[in-house]
Design an enzyme around this catalytic site. Structure first.
Site, mmCIF file in Angstrom:
data_model
loop_
_atom_site.group_PDB
_atom_site.id
_atom_site.type_symbol
_atom_site.label_atom_id
_atom_site.label_comp_id
_atom_site.label_asym_id
_atom_site.label_seq_id
_atom_site.Cartn_x
_atom_site.Cartn_y
_atom_site.Cartn_z
ATOM 1 C CB CYS A 180 -0.946 -0.009 1.200
ATOM 2 S SG CYS A 180 -1.928 -1.513 1.269
ATOM 3 C CG HIS A 209 -3.081 3.197 2.173
ATOM 4 N ND1 HIS A 209 -3.774 2.771 1.066
ATOM 5 C CD2 HIS A 209 -3.046 2.145 3.039
ATOM 6 C CE1 HIS A 209 -4.155 1.516 1.259
ATOM 7 N NE2 HIS A 209 -3.726 1.110 2.438
ATOM 8 C CG ASN A 254 -6.633 -0.987 1.868
ATOM 9 O OD1 ASN A 254 -6.025 -0.666 0.848
ATOM 10 N ND2 ASN A 254 -6.019 -1.340 2.982
HETATM 11 N N1 COA Z 1 -17.718 -8.423 11.389
HETATM 12 C C1 COA Z 1 -18.080 -8.634 12.653
HETATM 13 N N2 COA Z 1 -17.204 -8.941 13.618
HETATM 14 C C2 COA Z 1 -15.898 -9.006 13.274
HETATM 15 C C3 COA Z 1 -15.457 -8.790 11.964
HETATM 16 C C4 COA Z 1 -16.441 -8.484 11.006
HETATM 17 N N3 COA Z 1 -16.126 -8.241 9.711
HETATM 18 N N4 COA Z 1 -14.128 -8.929 11.935
HETATM 19 C C5 COA Z 1 -13.714 -9.218 13.180
HETATM 20 N N5 COA Z 1 -14.796 -9.274 13.985
HETATM 21 C C6 COA Z 1 -14.827 -9.578 15.404
HETATM 22 C C7 COA Z 1 -13.637 -10.345 15.877
HETATM 23 O O1 COA Z 1 -13.821 -11.733 15.651
HETATM 24 C C8 COA Z 1 -13.625 -10.004 17.349
HETATM 25 O O2 COA Z 1 -14.563 -10.800 17.993
HETATM 26 P P1 COA Z 1 -14.229 -11.401 19.464
HETATM 27 O O3 COA Z 1 -14.018 -10.200 20.336
HETATM 28 O O4 COA Z 1 -15.463 -12.193 19.777
HETATM 29 O O5 COA Z 1 -12.998 -12.212 19.286
HETATM 30 C C9 COA Z 1 -14.128 -8.561 17.389
HETATM 31 O O6 COA Z 1 -14.789 -8.355 16.141
HETATM 32 C C10 COA Z 1 -13.048 -7.546 17.536
HETATM 33 O O7 COA Z 1 -12.007 -7.860 16.644
HETATM 34 P P2 COA Z 1 -10.744 -6.966 16.509
HETATM 35 O O8 COA Z 1 -9.828 -7.577 15.488
HETATM 36 O O9 COA Z 1 -10.195 -6.650 17.861
HETATM 37 O O10 COA Z 1 -11.408 -5.644 15.897
HETATM 38 P P3 COA Z 1 -10.740 -4.260 15.641
HETATM 39 O O11 COA Z 1 -11.497 -3.216 16.320
HETATM 40 O O12 COA Z 1 -9.251 -4.328 15.830
HETATM 41 O O13 COA Z 1 -10.990 -4.083 14.084
HETATM 42 C C11 COA Z 1 -9.878 -4.242 11.967
HETATM 43 C C12 COA Z 1 -10.455 -5.009 13.147
HETATM 44 C C13 COA Z 1 -9.352 -5.255 10.949
HETATM 45 C C14 COA Z 1 -10.962 -3.396 11.339
HETATM 46 C C15 COA Z 1 -8.731 -3.333 12.491
HETATM 47 O O14 COA Z 1 -7.843 -4.085 13.258
HETATM 48 C C16 COA Z 1 -7.981 -2.665 11.407
HETATM 49 O O15 COA Z 1 -8.519 -1.863 10.693
HETATM 50 N N6 COA Z 1 -6.674 -2.959 11.291
HETATM 51 C C17 COA Z 1 -5.876 -2.376 10.239
HETATM 52 C C18 COA Z 1 -6.157 -3.105 8.980
HETATM 53 C C19 COA Z 1 -5.626 -2.407 7.793
HETATM 54 O O16 COA Z 1 -5.886 -1.260 7.594
HETATM 55 N N7 COA Z 1 -4.899 -3.154 6.970
HETATM 56 C C20 COA Z 1 -4.355 -2.679 5.767
HETATM 57 C C21 COA Z 1 -3.236 -1.784 6.005
HETATM 58 S S1 COA Z 1 -2.560 -1.328 4.506
#
Ligand code: COA
Length: 381
Positions: free
Chosen positions: A103, A245, A275
């Site tokens: 990215c 980004h 993204n």
């Molecule tokens: N729908 C519903 N629930 C979801 C889910 C979805 N699409 N994806 C994950 N969950 C759940 C998880 O299983 C977890 O459940 P649990 O507490 O029962 O285990 C809960 O939601 C929280 O998960 P978590 O991973 O802690 O959520 P978060 O607030 O960190 O959000 C992302 C997850 C992926 C949105 C976040 O971590 C993120 O944006 N990270 C950066 C990703 C990114 O930008 N990548 C590219 C960079 S170039």
């Protein structure tokens, strides 16, 4: 910019994985994303964006010296997507290669093109960010498949006497976090226990540790923008727009807090495209220009972050070089003709190669026939 027509909404995703519009919207800011159709690919989206960029720059493909495609979803390992686009454009005087920095790829590619121009080796470059991320997603993994979309964006860079353009860039990498966000290829399966292995993640699909990537992103955005501003010799107050980004609205909001600026200073369209990896900055830039948020003389900052881990920030003073040039008669029509001729040229070259291959195969057979005839003659005698 070029994005596929097909829209996949959060509600559509509810039918694919256990998720909800509410969860995706509040955790990421994404509402919908575009999905490449059967006949669309990284090269076809990149080509569309490239043609539009040449139109905006009012240039002809033969005036381009270098084509760089930043992508994590290339058509092939080789030939490069850049070479495929070079052929379709008819950019017969251009070098072409793909750049892999996930990215951050677009900012890396603009910096490579800028330095080549500044060194005097070339005068113009076409830089494209193009992706079909939805083809490498695991559609059973709700933590990744909700985040990404497809699209392409392109810019033309040109040597100019007008002051401004790219003022500074900061490119960084921390390969120790390579396995936090990766798309292994077939070969890496054998490297499971090696220093370079990706923990045995399946090849061809994306794997991400969301929370670690989130922490990394929020740390490096502010840090690298400040470093790029220092190098350019300007302050954050001088910047009229930051084009980051587009990964997650919460990441952008956290970056605004760390830089102590209003979130409105950041361009954001993650809501509509998700993204799109290396394509997200040029797509957001195009929309910012369309919304009249970019004017000649403005200081802009670009910032990318992602797999590698890589990150990159850049400060640009926006310059419209077209103003310094004479009007080109019937340029759009001439460009269309040149695209038609490029496709004709490509087809003729392909046909000639097939023909020469065919004659090469037939000739030895004729030789064998002659040798057989000689043998028969000898027997007769
Ligand atoms: N729908 C519903 N629930 C979801 C889910 C979805 N699409 N994806 C994950 N969950 C759940 C998880 O299983 C977890 O459940 P649990 O507490 O029962 O285990 C809960 O939601 C929280 O998960 P978590 O991973 O802690 O959520 P978060 O607030 O960190 O959000 C992302 C997850 C992926 C949105 C976040 O971590 C993120 O944006 N990270 C950066 C990703 C990114 O930008 N990548 C590219 C960079 S170039």
């Amino acid at each position: 910019m070029a994005v596929p027509e097909t829209v996949l909404t959060n509600r559509d995703l509810e039918a694919i994985v256990e998720t909800s519009d509410e969860w995706i919207s509040t955790r990421t800011g994404i509402k919908e994303r575009r999905i490449a159709g059967e006949r669309e690919s990284t090269a076809s989206l990149g080509l569309k964006a490239a043609r539009k960029a040449l139109g905006v720059a009012n240039m002809f493909p033969t005036e381009i010296d270098l084509i760089i495609v930043a992508t994590s979803t290339p058509e092939n390992i080789f030939p490069s997507t850049a070479s495929l686009i070079q052929n379709s454009l008819g950019a017969t005087r251009a070098g072409a290669f793909d750049l892999s920095a996930a990215c951050s790829g677009f900012v890396y590619a603009v910096e490579m093109a800028t330095q080549s121009i500044k060194a005097g080796g070339i005068r113009s470059a076409l830089v494209i960010g193009a992706e079909t991320m939805t083809r490498v997603l695991d559609w059973q993994d709700r933590s990744t498949c909700i985040l990404f979309g497809d699209g392409a964006g392109a810019v033309v860079l040109k040597a100019s006497d007008i002051e401004g353009g790219v003022l500074s860039a900061v490119l960084r990498s921390d390969g120790s976090g390579g396995d936090l966000l990766c798309i292994p290829t077939v070969g890496s399966g054998d490297l499971r226990n090696s220093e370079f292995g990706m923990n045995g993640h399946a090849p061809g699909k994306m794997y991400m540790n969301g929370s670690e990537v989130f922490k990394f992103a929020t740390r490096v955005i502010g840090e690298s923008i400040n470093q790029a501003l220092d190098k350019a010799g300007i302050d954050i107050e001088d910047v009229s727009l930051i084009v980051p980004h587009q990964a997650n609205l919460r990441i952008i909001q956290a970056a605004a807090r760390s830089l102590k600026v209003e979130p409105e200073l950041f361009m954001s369209n993650v809501e509509r495209y998700g993204n799109t990896s290396a394509a997200s900055i040029p797509i957001a830039l195009c929309e910012a220009i369309a919304q009249d948020r970019v004017k000649p003389g403005d200081y802009l900052a670009f910032v990318g972050f992602g797999g590698g881990l890589t990150w990159a920030a850049m400060v640009v003073q926006w310059v419209d070089t077209r103003k310094a040039e004479s009007i080109r008669v019937l340029a759009p029509q001439r460009r269309q003709v040149s695209y038609f001729l490029a496709s004709l040229r490509a087809n003729v070259l392909k046909a000639t190669r097939t023909l020469s291959d065919l004659t090469r195969r037939i000739r030895p057979r004729r030789g064998r026939m002659l040798r057989l005839r000689d043998k028969v003659n000898q027997l007769d005698q």
